[in-house]
Design a protein around this motif. Sequence first.
Motif, PDB file in Angstrom:
ATOM      1  N   PHE A 248       0.834  -1.202   0.000  1.00 45.67           N
ATOM      2  CA  PHE A 248       0.000   0.000   0.000  1.00 45.67           C
ATOM      3  C   PHE A 248       0.869   1.252   0.000  1.00 45.67           C
ATOM      4  O   PHE A 248       0.597   2.212  -0.730  1.00 45.67           O
ATOM      5  CB  PHE A 248      -0.966   0.005   1.182  1.00 45.67           C
TER       6      PHE A 248
ATOM      7  N   TYR B 232      -2.595  -1.233  -6.460  1.00 44.79           N
ATOM      8  CA  TYR B 232      -3.910  -1.184  -5.807  1.00 44.79           C
ATOM      9  C   TYR B 232      -4.748  -2.399  -6.177  1.00 44.79           C
ATOM     10  O   TYR B 232      -5.436  -2.964  -5.328  1.00 44.79           O
ATOM     11  CB  TYR B 232      -4.663   0.098  -6.171  1.00 44.79           C
TER      12      TYR B 232
ATOM     13  N   LEU C 161      -4.093  -5.263  -4.083  1.00 41.90           N
ATOM     14  CA  LEU C 161      -4.515  -5.114  -2.692  1.00 41.90           C
ATOM     15  C   LEU C 161      -6.027  -5.227  -2.494  1.00 41.90           C
ATOM     16  O   LEU C 161      -6.501  -5.124  -1.366  1.00 41.90           O
ATOM     17  CB  LEU C 161      -4.048  -3.748  -2.165  1.00 41.90           C
TER      18      LEU C 161
ATOM     19  N   ALA D 204      -8.181   0.229  -0.923  1.00 43.11           N
ATOM     20  CA  ALA D 204      -7.492   0.025  -2.197  1.00 43.11           C
ATOM     21  C   ALA D 204      -8.421   0.314  -3.366  1.00 43.11           C
ATOM     22  O   ALA D 204      -8.000   0.895  -4.376  1.00 43.11           O
ATOM     23  CB  ALA D 204      -6.942  -1.398  -2.294  1.00 43.11           C
TER      24      ALA D 204
END
Length: 66
Positions: free
Chosen positions: A7, A26, A29, A37
Amino acid sequence: MSAVTDFKAAQAAHAAGDYAKAERLYRGLLRSMPSLAGHNLGVALYAQGKFKAAEEAYNAADRKST
């Protein structure tokens, strides 16, 4: 890498204007932190002019946050 490390890397790429890299990170995630995210993915997509995909990412993030 951990989700937190990924992140932070995504945020750094985003801040540097590397939206394609931020998008990739992103997306990686979305399972571990779907709302956060997903929202940031929407921002990165919007910055790349991918407006429909950004809208979809925002909507998915909103569904995950409720």
